[in-house]
Design an enzyme around this catalytic site. Structure first.
Site, PDB file in Angstrom:
ATOM      1  N   LEU A   1      -3.346  -9.525  11.675  1.00  0.00           N
ATOM      2  CA  LEU A   1      -2.131  -9.056  11.115  1.00  0.00           C
ATOM      3  C   LEU A   1      -1.645  -8.202  11.979  1.00  0.00           C
ATOM      4  O   LEU A   1      -1.912  -7.328  12.662  1.00  0.00           O
ATOM      5  CB  LEU A   1      -2.881  -7.995   9.783  1.00  0.00           C
ATOM      6  CG  LEU A   1      -1.783  -7.242   9.093  1.00  0.00           C
ATOM      7  CD1 LEU A   1      -0.593  -8.157   8.414  1.00  0.00           C
ATOM      8  CD2 LEU A   1      -2.327  -6.259   8.205  1.00  0.00           C
ATOM      9  N   ASN A   2      -0.210  -8.409  12.165  1.00  0.00           N
ATOM     10  CA  ASN A   2       0.589  -7.823  12.931  1.00  0.00           C
ATOM     11  C   ASN A   2       1.919  -7.198  12.380  1.00  0.00           C
ATOM     12  O   ASN A   2       2.946  -7.516  12.880  1.00  0.00           O
ATOM     13  CB  ASN A   2       0.886  -8.729  14.285  1.00  0.00           C
ATOM     14  CG  ASN A   2       1.474  -8.061  15.512  1.00  0.00           C
ATOM     15  OD1 ASN A   2       1.259  -6.985  15.788  1.00  0.00           O
ATOM     16  ND2 ASN A   2       2.577  -8.555  16.013  1.00  0.00           N
ATOM     17  N   GLY A   3       1.993  -7.145  10.967  1.00  0.00           N
ATOM     18  CA  GLY A   3       3.045  -6.587  10.461  1.00  0.00           C
ATOM     19  C   GLY A   3       3.421  -5.179  10.524  1.00  0.00           C
ATOM     20  O   GLY A   3       4.510  -4.793   9.972  1.00  0.00           O
ATOM     21  N   GLY A   4       2.414  -4.340  10.904  1.00  0.00           N
ATOM     22  CA  GLY A   4       2.593  -2.969  10.752  1.00  0.00           C
ATOM     23  C   GLY A   4       3.297  -2.312  11.640  1.00  0.00           C
ATOM     24  O   GLY A   4       3.252  -2.735  12.938  1.00  0.00           O
TER      25      GLY A   4
ATOM     26  N   LYS B   1       2.468  -1.494  15.693  1.00  0.00           N
ATOM     27  CA  LYS B   1       1.253  -0.831  16.001  1.00  0.00           C
ATOM     28  C   LYS B   1       0.684  -1.458  17.011  1.00  0.00           C
ATOM     29  O   LYS B   1      -0.301  -0.810  17.809  1.00  0.00           O
ATOM     30  CB  LYS B   1       0.723  -0.358  14.852  1.00  0.00           C
ATOM     31  CG  LYS B   1      -0.570   0.448  15.056  1.00  0.00           C
ATOM     32  CD  LYS B   1      -1.443   0.622  13.670  1.00  0.00           C
ATOM     33  CE  LYS B   1      -2.533   1.589  14.003  1.00  0.00           C
ATOM     34  NZ  LYS B   1      -3.376   1.847  12.683  1.00  0.00           N
TER      35      LYS B   1
ATOM     36  N   GLY C   1       1.594  -6.274   1.890  1.00  0.00           N
ATOM     37  CA  GLY C   1       0.178  -6.305   2.100  1.00  0.00           C
ATOM     38  C   GLY C   1      -0.418  -7.422   2.578  1.00  0.00           C
ATOM     39  O   GLY C   1      -0.031  -8.470   2.633  1.00  0.00           O
TER      40      GLY C   1
ATOM     41  N   LYS D   1      -6.213   4.548  13.418  1.00  0.00           N
ATOM     42  CA  LYS D   1      -5.336   4.876  12.299  1.00  0.00           C
ATOM     43  C   LYS D   1      -4.802   5.878  12.571  1.00  0.00           C
ATOM     44  O   LYS D   1      -3.491   6.281  11.940  1.00  0.00           O
ATOM     45  CB  LYS D   1      -5.906   4.643  10.829  1.00  0.00           C
ATOM     46  CG  LYS D   1      -6.450   3.168  10.362  1.00  0.00           C
ATOM     47  CD  LYS D   1      -6.947   3.342   9.001  1.00  0.00           C
ATOM     48  CE  LYS D   1      -7.418   1.945   8.728  1.00  0.00           C
ATOM     49  NZ  LYS D   1      -8.007   2.031   7.151  1.00  0.00           N
TER      50      LYS D   1
END
Length: 479
Positions: free
Chosen positions: A109-112, A123, A218, A367
């Site tokens: 996941l690299n969408g944040g 991030k 999500g 986080k």
């Protein structure tokens, strides 16, 4: 007679509620069609497919009448449904390890965005160790795997509209690495006005005032967006069978500590293994959900699954992921909701699913700046992109670190350390207020540093704090 009246009243109410739901759904469809008309031809083609997924989610959202689970039906998972990591590791590697690895794809996941840590870009581009970013470490790990076993394990990044452009620019630096890198985009869904239940977007744009009108829905969106991108079929054609890190028939779960009480957990529910998130828990049972005795493990969203199984379930529309309603308040004060799903919620859709109880050494989340301090310290050694606990650390557990609001943003966090303190013998660190650390500071045992409002504490170079409470005002002046 009174029972008959009550039945009629319930019937009228049910009919009214159903009619209201239909009106909301029809109004949403009209708004989405209007948005599509404002898009370019190529953009409209992509968005129409994404909107189909959003419509299904919105339809299910309107049907929800209460918590997604019946608490009375929740049981602990059977013992054999969650395997200890060490038991699996003891079996060793297969004889033809290269052949097995060549069926693997790593999906991340690299969408944040790093907004919670004061960063503007993805991030994954935050520097975490020796100027290496999260993405650098991931690429180094996979390259090491490919070089060691002479394999061709690709890295697949699920970007979002927030991160795609910046990420593609950065990927140029890896063109000489022994890693093939693919990308696909997460869906883009419209934020919903909490009062009207209509999209707040007026155009399809994502810049300027329109930027906050859209959101990536999500990590549960990985199944649909992976399939819609065509990349799933491409990898299957290349002989890839199972991805690592995004979706799977085995779910990794460490033993829960009090720091993990809000994390999702695996449960047995109506003869199926299922992921239970805190958003699905009735309010009366939240404390019970957070218990470290009843629910002993939590989900890391590090998952493995057969790619053909994803394709089959996606084509048959059999991936039923619970909806997470995420309320937000935008800068102007407008209350909106985001309809999201979690990747791990798909576990109930896969046959023969199981959990793997991994040690804490296999789970190293970053986080917050407190987490960042740990991974930047000498507690960890860096080897081929992997961070492992230093052998000089006498205890296998990590210290509990709590940094105050003055350390929240990465740039301010970095400015407060001349270099990262020695933390090999640290058990607990709390820092609050205007505090800075000089060169070669050593922290041991329990250290609490509190600078009250208007005070400042400068920990001098070479200081060794062991089981200390420091408060008040301490300034080290240059001469």
């Amino acid at each position: 007679m009174s029972l008959l009246v009550a039945d009629l009243a319930r019937g009228v109410m049910t009919e009214f509620q159903e009619k209201l739901r239909q009106q909301h759904e029809e109004a949403m469809h009209r708004e989405l069609e209007a948005l599509l008309h404002s898009a370019s031809e190529s953009q409209a083609e992509i968005s129409r497919k994404e909107f189909d997924g959003f419509k299904k989610l919105f339809h299910r959202f309107l049907q929800v009448k209460g918590p997604a689970v019946d608490w009375a039906k929740i049981n602990r998972p059977p013992e054999d449904s969650i395997q200890p990591y060490e038991k699996i590791r003891a079996k060793g590697l297969p004889e033809d390890i290269a052949s097995s690895l060549n069926k693997l794809a790593v999906v991340k996941l690299n969408g944040g965005l790093g907004t919670s840590m004061g960063c503007k870009g993805p991030k994954s581009l935050i520097s975490v160790r020796s100027e290496n970013t999260f993405l650098d470490l991931t690429v180094q790990q996979i390259e090491h795997l490919n070089k060691t076993f002479n394999t061709d394990v690709p890295l697949v990044l699920m970007n979002s509209f927030n991160t795609d452009e910046d990420t593609k620019k950065i990927l140029l630096k890896y063109k000489h690495y022994k890693v093939k890198i693919h990308t696909f985009n997460q869906s883009r869904y419209p934020r919903i006005n909490k009062e009207s239940l209509l999209p707040i977007a007026r155009t399809m744009g994502t810049s300027g005032e329109s930027a906050e009108a859209w959101y990536p829905p999500g990590h549960g969106d990985v199944y649909a967006s992976f399939s819609n991108s065509g990349l799933l079929d491409r990898l299957l054609a290349e002989g890839k069978d199972r991805p690592s890190g995004a979706a799977s028939s085995s779910w990794r779960s460490p033993t829960k500590t009090r720091a993990d009480v809000k994390g999702g957990t695996l449960i047995q529910y109506e003869d199926h293994l299922r992921l239970l998130e805190i958003a699905q828990v009735p309010k009366a049972h939240v404390d019970e959900f957070k218990s470290v005795t009843k629910f002993k493990i939590f989900n890391t969203n590090n998952l493995w699954i057969s790619l053909p199984a994803i394709k089959r379930l996606q084509e048959k529309n059999q991936l039923d992921l619970e909806i997470i309603v995420n309320p937000k308040t935008l800068d102007g004060g407008l209350n909106v909701i985001q309809l999201e799903t979690a990747v791990g919620a798909a576990i109930k859709s896969f046959n023969n699913a199981m959990g793997v109880n991994v040690p804490r050494s296999r789970f190293l989340p970053v986080k917050t700046s407190s987490d960042l301090l740990l991974v930047m310290s000498n507690l960890y050694s860096l080897d081929a992109g992997s961070l492992t606990m230093s052998q000089k650390r006498e205890f296998p557990t990590t210290p509990h670190v709590k940094l105050g609001s003055s350390f929240t943003k990465v740039q301010e966090f970095l400015s407060r350390f001349e270099n990262i303190p020695d933390m090999l013998e640290l058990d607990h660190l709390t820092v609050s207020g205007d505090v800075t650390f000089g060169n070669k500071v050593s922290l041991k045992g329990t250290v609490i540093i509190i600078a009250n409002h208007g005070d400042r504490i400068d920990i001098p170079a070479g200081a060794m704090l062991e089981n200390k409470i420091v408060s008040g005002n301490l300034r080290i002046l240059d001469h």
